[in-house]
Design an enzyme around this catalytic site. Structure first.
Site, PDB file in Angstrom:
ATOM      1  CG  ASP A 204      -2.101   0.646   1.049  1.00 39.66           C
ATOM      2  OD1 ASP A 204      -2.379   1.791   0.511  1.00 39.66           O
ATOM      3  OD2 ASP A 204      -3.262  -0.071   1.173  1.00 39.66           O
TER       4      ASP A 204
ATOM      5  CB  VAL B  70      -0.355   1.655  -7.879  1.00 38.84           C
ATOM      6  CG1 VAL B  70      -0.448   0.607  -6.776  1.00 38.84           C
ATOM      7  CG2 VAL B  70      -1.490   2.518  -7.681  1.00 38.84           C
TER       8      VAL B  70
ATOM      9  CE1 TYR C 261     -13.608   3.520  -7.833  1.00 39.97           C
ATOM     10  CE2 TYR C 261     -16.060   3.259  -8.212  1.00 39.97           C
ATOM     11  CZ  TYR C 261     -14.784   3.121  -7.889  1.00 39.97           C
ATOM     12  OH  TYR C 261     -14.788   1.824  -6.808  1.00 39.97           O
TER      13      TYR C 261
ATOM     14  CB  THR D  53     -13.941  -0.234   2.673  1.00 37.89           C
ATOM     15  OG1 THR D  53     -14.474   0.930   1.700  1.00 37.89           O
ATOM     16  CG2 THR D  53     -14.396  -1.342   2.484  1.00 37.89           C
TER      17      THR D  53
HETATM   18  P1  NAP Z   1     -10.358   1.493   1.016  1.00 38.66           P
HETATM   19  O1  NAP Z   1     -10.359   0.904   2.412  1.00 38.66           O
HETATM   20  O2  NAP Z   1      -9.936   3.190   0.874  1.00 38.66           O
HETATM   21  O3  NAP Z   1      -8.991   0.764   0.137  1.00 38.66           O
HETATM   22  C1  NAP Z   1      -8.318   1.322  -0.998  1.00 38.66           C
HETATM   23  C2  NAP Z   1      -6.822   1.198  -0.741  1.00 38.66           C
HETATM   24  O4  NAP Z   1      -5.989   1.569  -2.005  1.00 38.66           O
HETATM   25  C3  NAP Z   1      -6.203   2.024   0.492  1.00 38.66           C
HETATM   26  O5  NAP Z   1      -5.491   1.473   1.591  1.00 38.66           O
HETATM   27  C4  NAP Z   1      -5.694   3.150  -0.128  1.00 38.66           C
HETATM   28  O6  NAP Z   1      -4.444   3.969   0.644  1.00 38.66           O
HETATM   29  C5  NAP Z   1      -4.857   2.413  -1.306  1.00 38.66           C
HETATM   30  N1  NAP Z   1      -4.629   3.536  -2.378  1.00 38.66           N
HETATM   31  C6  NAP Z   1      -4.969   4.440  -2.689  1.00 38.66           C
HETATM   32  N2  NAP Z   1      -4.050   5.406  -3.762  1.00 38.66           N
HETATM   33  C7  NAP Z   1      -3.050   4.469  -3.818  1.00 38.66           C
HETATM   34  C8  NAP Z   1      -1.917   4.560  -4.207  1.00 38.66           C
HETATM   35  N3  NAP Z   1      -1.616   5.437  -5.333  1.00 38.66           N
HETATM   36  N4  NAP Z   1      -1.060   3.538  -4.101  1.00 38.66           N
HETATM   37  C9  NAP Z   1      -1.031   2.624  -3.606  1.00 38.66           C
HETATM   38  N5  NAP Z   1      -2.183   2.250  -2.705  1.00 38.66           N
HETATM   39  C10 NAP Z   1      -3.147   3.313  -2.975  1.00 38.66           C
HETATM   40  O7  NAP Z   1     -11.353   1.028  -0.034  1.00 38.66           O
HETATM   41  P2  NAP Z   1     -12.029  -0.368  -0.541  1.00 38.66           P
HETATM   42  O8  NAP Z   1     -13.348   0.159  -0.460  1.00 38.66           O
HETATM   43  O9  NAP Z   1     -11.357  -1.526   0.314  1.00 38.66           O
HETATM   44  O10 NAP Z   1     -11.653  -0.497  -1.732  1.00 38.66           O
HETATM   45  C11 NAP Z   1     -10.795  -1.497  -2.434  1.00 38.66           C
HETATM   46  C12 NAP Z   1     -11.191  -1.476  -3.965  1.00 38.66           C
HETATM   47  O11 NAP Z   1     -12.510  -1.864  -4.281  1.00 38.66           O
HETATM   48  C13 NAP Z   1     -10.968  -0.165  -4.743  1.00 38.66           C
HETATM   49  O12 NAP Z   1     -10.546  -0.447  -6.038  1.00 38.66           O
HETATM   50  C14 NAP Z   1     -12.259   0.396  -4.986  1.00 38.66           C
HETATM   51  O13 NAP Z   1     -12.356   1.150  -6.195  1.00 38.66           O
HETATM   52  C15 NAP Z   1     -12.920  -0.912  -5.280  1.00 38.66           C
HETATM   53  N6  NAP Z   1     -14.408  -0.821  -4.832  1.00 38.66           N
HETATM   54  C16 NAP Z   1     -14.982  -0.544  -3.544  1.00 38.66           C
HETATM   55  C17 NAP Z   1     -16.256  -0.620  -3.357  1.00 38.66           C
HETATM   56  C18 NAP Z   1     -16.729  -0.111  -1.847  1.00 38.66           C
HETATM   57  O14 NAP Z   1     -17.959   0.225  -1.966  1.00 38.66           O
HETATM   58  N7  NAP Z   1     -16.018  -0.005  -0.881  1.00 38.66           N
HETATM   59  C19 NAP Z   1     -17.017  -0.747  -4.544  1.00 38.66           C
HETATM   60  C20 NAP Z   1     -16.744  -0.920  -5.563  1.00 38.66           C
HETATM   61  C21 NAP Z   1     -15.276  -1.047  -5.824  1.00 38.66           C
HETATM   62  P3  NAP Z   1      -4.906   5.214   1.486  1.00 38.66           P
HETATM   63  O15 NAP Z   1      -6.522   4.848   2.238  1.00 38.66           O
HETATM   64  O16 NAP Z   1      -3.871   5.140   2.526  1.00 38.66           O
HETATM   65  O17 NAP Z   1      -5.014   6.278   0.622  1.00 38.66           O
END
Ligand code: NAP
Length: 266
Positions: A38, A65, A157, A192
């Site tokens: 991360d 990333v 997005y 999340t």
């Molecule tokens: P999350 O808890 O915010 O997890 C995303 C992670 O990616 C965080 O740890 C974040 O770090 C990290 N990240 C952000 N920018 C980055 C970078 N430049 N380089 C490396 N790591 C980076 O949210 P999540 O919901 O678990 O999301 C995980 C995935 O699921 C994402 O791709 C999201 O689009 C997808 N998704 C989520 C949902 C939902 O409802 N939660 C729905 C559809 C898709 P920081 O927080 O420290 O910035």
């Protein structure tokens, strides 16, 4: 079900939070060797600390990333200390700048596409040579319901996540004959930090509590989420883990929705 991934080497991006962290926990419990990555080193260390009770401890290397040099360094470190990967799970992502098309800045477009689409491209490019050497591999990309059901106030997005579906489908054609299976998982409204932030903003703008903001969001914005609640990260992680397993040996080029019915089409 035995996933039969004991000893398989897996890397998870976005690993210190939400869906990524839940996936790490599940893969560790299944006996995989897990590399967490991360971009915030402190948050990554904190997440690793939360796993300190486990016998099966993960590796952890920080990398952004969007930074090609950092991803090259990450690949080098993993190659030196862990070896070639068997499993690559691209989870890292951001919601990015929201608003209608005419309200979103150029920087908003650039940054969202850089993290959500080019990030997985960079990570996959860096680890693909090792994955190809192994002759058995699994790649999973975390997309979103937004890929096939775009919402007009989050188009960067949506476009990035649609790009991931296309990328994964194309990769699944090229490498299946070498034993690499490529699939996507498309969640909707999972509890999340990403959706916490969205709901906190909604609560503030409507002048209601966070629970009320979630209830009105489900009612007004996600009417087809028939289970009437946010999903849990573990509910996505189980599907990701299945796709990484031997049990998914005939699944390739698919998109698994984990969305409680949110995408209205069949
Ligand atoms: P999350 O808890 O915010 O997890 C995303 C992670 O990616 C965080 O740890 C974040 O770090 C990290 N990240 C952000 N920018 C980055 C970078 N430049 N380089 C490396 N790591 C980076 O949210 P999540 O919901 O678990 O999301 C995980 C995935 O699921 C994402 O791709 C999201 O689009 C997808 N998704 C989520 C949902 C939902 O409802 N939660 C729905 C559809 C898709 P920081 O927080 O420290 O910035």
């Amino acid at each position: 079900m035995d996933l039969n991934i004991r000893g398989r080497r897996a890397l998870v991006t976005g690993a210190d939070s939400g869906i990524g962290f839940a996936t790490v926990q599940l893969l560790l419990a299944e006996g995989a060797t897990v590399v967490m990555t991360d971009h915030d080193p402190d948050k990554l260390t904190h997440a690793v600390d939360k796993l300190s009770e486990l016998d099966n401890r993960p590796y952890a290397f920080a990398a952004d990333v969007t930074d090609p040099a950092a991803i090259e360094r990450l690949a080098q470190q993993v190659g030196d200390e862990v070896g070639d990967l068997d499993i690559l799970i691209n989870v890292a992502g951001i919601h990015g700048e929201g608003g209608l098309f005419h309200e979103i800045s150029q920087e908003g477009w650039d940054h969202t596409l850089d993290v959500d689409l080019m990030g997985p491209v960079r990570v996959t490019r860096a680890f693909l040579p090792g994955l190809r050497r192994g002759g058995w591999g699994r790649l999973v990309f975390v997309s979103s319901e937004d890929a096939v059901q775009p919402y007009d106030d989050e188009l960067p997005y949506c476009a990035a996540k649609a790009g991931l579906l296309s990328l994964a489908k194309g990769l699944s054609r090229t490498y299946a004959s070498e034993g690499l299976l490529v699939n996507t998982v498309s969640p909707a409204f999972i509890a999340t930090p990403m959706t916490d932030e969205m709901m906190n903003e909604r609560a503030e703008s409507l002048g209601v509590t966070c629970d009320e903001a979630i209830a009105s969001f489900l009612r007004e914005e996600r009417p087809f989420m028939e289970l009437g609640r946010r999903g849990q990260p573990e509910e996505v992680a189980h599907v990701i883990a299945f796709l990484c397993s031997d049990a998914a040996s005939f699944v390739n080029g698919s998109n698994y929705r984990v969305d409680s019915g949110s995408v209205a089409t069949i």
